[in-house]
Enzyme design. Structure first.
Site, PDB file in Angstrom:
ATOM      1  N   HIS A   2       1.743   4.513  -2.908  1.00 30.12           N
ATOM      2  CA  HIS A   2       1.868   5.965  -2.766  1.00 30.12           C
ATOM      3  C   HIS A   2       3.263   6.442  -3.169  1.00 30.12           C
ATOM      4  O   HIS A   2       3.428   7.403  -3.927  1.00 30.12           O
ATOM      5  CB  HIS A   2       1.640   6.376  -1.306  1.00 30.12           C
ATOM      6  CG  HIS A   2       0.259   6.169  -0.796  1.00 30.12           C
ATOM      7  ND1 HIS A   2      -0.865   6.617  -1.457  1.00 30.12           N
ATOM      8  CD2 HIS A   2      -0.189   5.587   0.358  1.00 30.12           C
ATOM      9  CE1 HIS A   2      -1.941   6.322  -0.737  1.00 30.12           C
ATOM     10  NE2 HIS A   2      -1.554   5.683   0.353  1.00 30.12           N
ATOM     11  N   HIS A  45       0.830  -1.208   0.000  1.00 30.47           N
ATOM     12  CA  HIS A  45       0.000   0.000   0.000  1.00 30.47           C
ATOM     13  C   HIS A  45       0.867   1.262   0.000  1.00 30.47           C
ATOM     14  O   HIS A  45       0.661   2.177  -0.824  1.00 30.47           O
ATOM     15  CB  HIS A  45      -0.909  -0.009   1.230  1.00 30.47           C
ATOM     16  CG  HIS A  45      -1.784   1.192   1.353  1.00 30.47           C
ATOM     17  ND1 HIS A  45      -3.106   1.194   0.983  1.00 30.47           N
ATOM     18  CD2 HIS A  45      -1.535   2.447   1.809  1.00 30.47           C
ATOM     19  CE1 HIS A  45      -3.628   2.388   1.190  1.00 30.47           C
ATOM     20  NE2 HIS A  45      -2.695   3.161   1.705  1.00 30.47           N
ATOM     21  N   GLU A  46       1.836   1.317   0.911  1.00 30.76           N
ATOM     22  CA  GLU A  46       2.659   2.523   1.021  1.00 30.76           C
ATOM     23  C   GLU A  46       3.573   2.698  -0.189  1.00 30.76           C
ATOM     24  O   GLU A  46       3.814   3.829  -0.621  1.00 30.76           O
ATOM     25  CB  GLU A  46       3.483   2.487   2.318  1.00 30.76           C
ATOM     26  CG  GLU A  46       2.648   2.458   3.588  1.00 30.76           C
ATOM     27  CD  GLU A  46       1.645   3.603   3.680  1.00 30.76           C
ATOM     28  OE1 GLU A  46       1.924   4.696   3.135  1.00 30.76           O
ATOM     29  OE2 GLU A  46       0.580   3.405   4.286  1.00 30.76           O
TER      30      GLU A  46
END
Length: 315
Positions: free
Chosen positions: A56, A52-53
């Protein structure tokens, strides 16, 4: 990232972990089975957060924003310099849930098509891993898109509110009012179902939205005074623009825009600075995007005319 330990760097993106993250893993993986199941759960949570990170961070890196990742007691965070346009901010925000959904889909495909029917049960721990990856990434990615600040969905909601609502403080009031209402509903749900973890999370986010709401409602927004740091930052940006250092002027303008609690005059000045600087740097499409938020000063009108002529010539 004070107090965190750097654990690795991947693709030029440093990753650090806080000691509180170990407590989070202990909480999430306890009581689900034996030691093996707990280790699988800890691995699945960590992998999901990193995917997820990195969703980003990779988009932020594409825009030259020097991202870095922290795993901490509430999950994960990606830090980066302010994006130079709202649409870039939106792409960075969307990339996290999108990466999580992709990981969940990969786990589903592996369990459905890669292994022959009936054989996955022979690999108990691997089957458990796939189920956990699907559960975490499908559910969390969906919840993360709820318009509850500071979740990704709440930040996307704030970007949209700033695009359609003026002045900026009105958009912030709507964002944090909606966030407070959703957090209150989540806390009630957690109490009814007996899920104290949901109660804790929603209470924390609700408190954050309440604090922000109080700030936006304090006094007459037309009489807000900008602090010394903000005034110095604006002066530096204006000097860079006057000296022809348009790259520095745009960078400082974005840093100024990212400051909270700006007066309407300073907020407008930040958009004017980055609009003019972007046009001078040849970032014509970005200049048009910025100009939609900037006041119609002679400098802004000249910058937008320059951008339109350049783009028409390219066409």
């Amino acid at each position: 990232m004070n107090g965190a330990i750097h654990i690795f760097t991947l693709g030029g993106i440093p990753v650090a972990v806080s000691g509180w993250y170990l407590l989070l893993l202990l909480f999430l993986s306890s009581g689900i089975g034996g030691v093996a199941e707990s280790l699988v759960m800890a691995f699945a949570v960590t992998l999901s957060l990193l995917v997820h990170e990195f969703g980003h961070a990779l988009v932020a890196r594409r825009f030259g924003l020097e991202p870095r990742i922290l795993l901490h007691g509430m999950g994960g965070l990606t830090f980066h310099a302010p994006a130079r346009a709202p649409k870039r901010e939106a792409l960075i925000l969307v990339a996290g849930p999108a990466a999580g959904l992709a990981l969940g889909a990969a786990a589903w495909l592996a369990g459905t098509f890669v292994f022959p029917p009936g054989t996955l049960g022979e690999h108990r721990l691997f089957a458990f891993l796939l189920v956990v990856l699907m559960w975490i990434n499908f559910l969390w990615s969906a919840l993360n898109l709820i318009p509850l600040w500071p979740l990704d969905g709440g930040q996307l909601f704030r970007l949209g509110a700033h695009k359609v609502l003026k002045p900026p403080r009105r958009a912030d009031r709507v964002t944090h009012g909606v966030g407070l209402a959703i957090a209150a509903g989540g806390a009630v749900y957690g109490l009814v179902t007996g899920d104290l973890w949901i109660v804790f999370l929603t209470a924390m986010m609700g408190w954050g939205n309440l604090q922000r709401l109080r700030v936006t409602n304090e006094g007459d927004p037309t009489r807000v005074k900008d602090g010394e740091f903000v005034r110095a930052l604006a002066a530096d940006a204006e000097r860079a623009l006057a000296a022809g250092d348009f790259d520095e002027a745009e960078r400082l303008g974005h840093q100024l825009r990212a400051q909270g609690g700006l007066s309407p005059r300073m907020h407008a000045r930040a958009w004017e600075l980055i609009t003019v600087a972007a046009a001078e740097r040849g970032e014509y499409e970005d200049a048009l995007d910025y100009g939609a938020h900037a006041p119609p000063t002679p400098a802004v009108r000249a910058a937008l005319d320059k951008a339109r002529r350049a783009l028409d010539g390219q066409g």
